[in-house]
Design an enzyme around this catalytic site. Structure first.
Site, PDB file in Angstrom:
ATOM      1  N   ARG A 197      18.501  85.886  56.122  1.00 55.44           N
ATOM      2  CA  ARG A 197      17.720  84.523  55.915  1.00 55.44           C
ATOM      3  C   ARG A 197      16.759  84.921  55.035  1.00 55.44           C
ATOM      4  O   ARG A 197      16.368  86.011  54.846  1.00 55.44           O
ATOM      5  CB  ARG A 197      17.134  84.249  57.428  1.00 55.44           C
ATOM      6  CG  ARG A 197      18.075  83.650  58.307  1.00 55.44           C
ATOM      7  CD  ARG A 197      17.359  83.249  59.893  1.00 55.44           C
ATOM      8  NE  ARG A 197      18.301  82.781  60.636  1.00 55.44           N
ATOM      9  CZ  ARG A 197      18.863  83.712  61.830  1.00 55.44           C
ATOM     10  NH1 ARG A 197      18.425  84.806  61.808  1.00 55.44           N
ATOM     11  NH2 ARG A 197      19.574  83.261  62.876  1.00 55.44           N
ATOM     12  N   TYR A 343      29.209  78.584  61.434  1.00 56.82           N
ATOM     13  CA  TYR A 343      29.195  79.072  60.122  1.00 56.82           C
ATOM     14  C   TYR A 343      30.117  79.412  59.087  1.00 56.82           C
ATOM     15  O   TYR A 343      30.125  79.272  58.064  1.00 56.82           O
ATOM     16  CB  TYR A 343      28.217  80.479  60.112  1.00 56.82           C
ATOM     17  CG  TYR A 343      26.671  80.307  60.262  1.00 56.82           C
ATOM     18  CD1 TYR A 343      26.080  79.310  61.349  1.00 56.82           C
ATOM     19  CD2 TYR A 343      25.829  80.823  59.457  1.00 56.82           C
ATOM     20  CE1 TYR A 343      24.588  79.193  61.387  1.00 56.82           C
ATOM     21  CE2 TYR A 343      24.538  80.628  59.504  1.00 56.82           C
ATOM     22  CZ  TYR A 343      23.870  79.933  60.431  1.00 56.82           C
ATOM     23  OH  TYR A 343      22.576  79.699  60.632  1.00 56.82           O
TER      24      TYR A 343
END
Length: 371
Positions: A197, A343
């Site tokens: 991230r 995802y």
């Protein structure tokens, strides 16, 4: 200066009690009390403050205080936010309904005394605003923008080529910024190669890039220790170790080039950050976002794609490389396999490979391989 708790609402200033508009004073005290309740749960200011703003926003829209709200006011507020060219999305609407519901739940809790306070002062009490009949139903696992997706292998290559070309272009023009462009290219490659991230990437220190003694071929970049993973609500940042996998081994050379050849040119001194700025500060999440946006636009990719799509790509490609689902889940730090599944967006080639394997196992000699 202090608004007192239920039972003695007023403004205490220099030892004298000066009464304000009692309705406004009660509303402010409600918000202060709710903020303290959330702080006691160790919720971050970045969670609490937007919630308080949302409650004030609804009060301003309705022209009413919380003890005057009914389901009709809640429905009108959400309908208003849905209108116009920039109306809120389903997931945002649900989030707003939940947060307003949490505030009302706090007011209805008899331990805080707001029901009695409102009844005594105003002859009205708070009531449930959003219920099963007027709230957004959660019927799908993923409600994000469908345009956000994993990048294909060709798109990943185009993105990295564009980031590298930017370095050469700046040098060719004789402008400043080539070092920063080199850094940005390396950052994007690391985000993809380890499924990071943006905040996780920003907060990495030099000591977080480590040797994996079970995989010495990756030298000093066999693993990355993520110490600032996404926290559960009210909890500390989660930690995980992301292992370098053979299919991403090219990132080892990228990191070594950054650490040995490029980073020293920023003269970082004793700064611990892995990614530093030209002013010897830590590279911010916003700057990492900008690096992706610039490379994406230079590569002519879909403008709906964002930095987080590289994390989706990491998950998808590990699955296509046939890594076990549990391994992939631990690489990205998901608590639940269902989140990892959201995802993934495996290609038709991978799905056909699974189908072929299944047909061969089931039919044996009777399977003709499509001939």
């Amino acid at each position: 200066m202090k608004i007192e708790a239920p039972g003695s609402v007023g403004l205490v200033l220099a030892g004298n009690v000066v009464h304000l508009d009692p309705e406004r004073a009660v509303f402010d005290a409600m918000l202060d009390g709710w903020a303290r309740q959330q702080a006691a749960r160790f919720l971050r200011a970045s969670t609490v403050e937007p919630r308080l703003r949302l409650v004030r926003r609804m009060a301003e829209f309705t022209g009413l205080y919380p003890w005057q709200w009914t389901p009709a006011e809640g429905e009108a507020f959400i309908s208003h936010l849905r209108g116009g060219p920039h109306g809120i999305k389903v997931s945002t609407g649900r989030g707003y309904e939940v947060e307003i519901g949490l505030f009302v739940e706090y007011l209805l809790d008899g331990r805080y005394g707001w029901l009695r306070e409102c009844a005594d002062r105003f002859g009205e009490v708070p009531q449930v605003v959003f219920h099963d009949g007027n709230s957004v139903a959660h019927v799908a696992e993923y409600e994000g923008d469908p345009r956000r997706r994993p990048l294909s292998y060709n798109e990943i290559q185009a993105l990295f080529d564009a980031a590298d070309a930017r370095v050469a272009r700046i040098r060719g023009q004789g402008r400043k910024g080539a070092l920063c462009a080199l850094r940005d290219s390396a950052v994007l490659k690391m985000v993809y190669a380890f499924g990071l991230r943006r905040t996780e990437t920003s907060k990495l220190d030099l000591v977080d890039v480590r040797r994996n003694h079970k995989a010495p071929m990756f030298r000093e970049a066999g693993s990355v220790m993520v110490r600032y993973g996404k926290a559960s609500r009210g909890g500390p940042p989660k930690r995980r170790t992301v292992l370098t996998v053979p299919e991403m081994s090219w990132v080892v050379d990228t990191l070594e080039h950054w650490l040995i050849e490029v980073r020293p040119q920023f003269a970082p001194g004793r700064h611990p950050a892995l990614w530093v700025t030209e002013r010897v500060g830590r590279l911010s999440p916003k700057s990492i976002n900008t690096a992706f946006t610039v490379a994406r636009d230079d590569a002519g990719l879909d403008p709906a794609l964002d930095l987080h799509c590289l994390r989706h790509s990491f998950v998808t490609h590990l699955i296509e490389f046939d890594y076990p689902e549990r391994f992939v889940q631990e690489q990205v730090g998901h608590s639940h396999a269902a989140t990892t599944a959201i995802y993934s967006g495996v290609s038709n080639e991978y799905r056909n490979k699974l189908l072929t394997s299944s047909l061969r196992a089931r039919l044996g000699r009777d399977w003709d391989g499509g001939s």
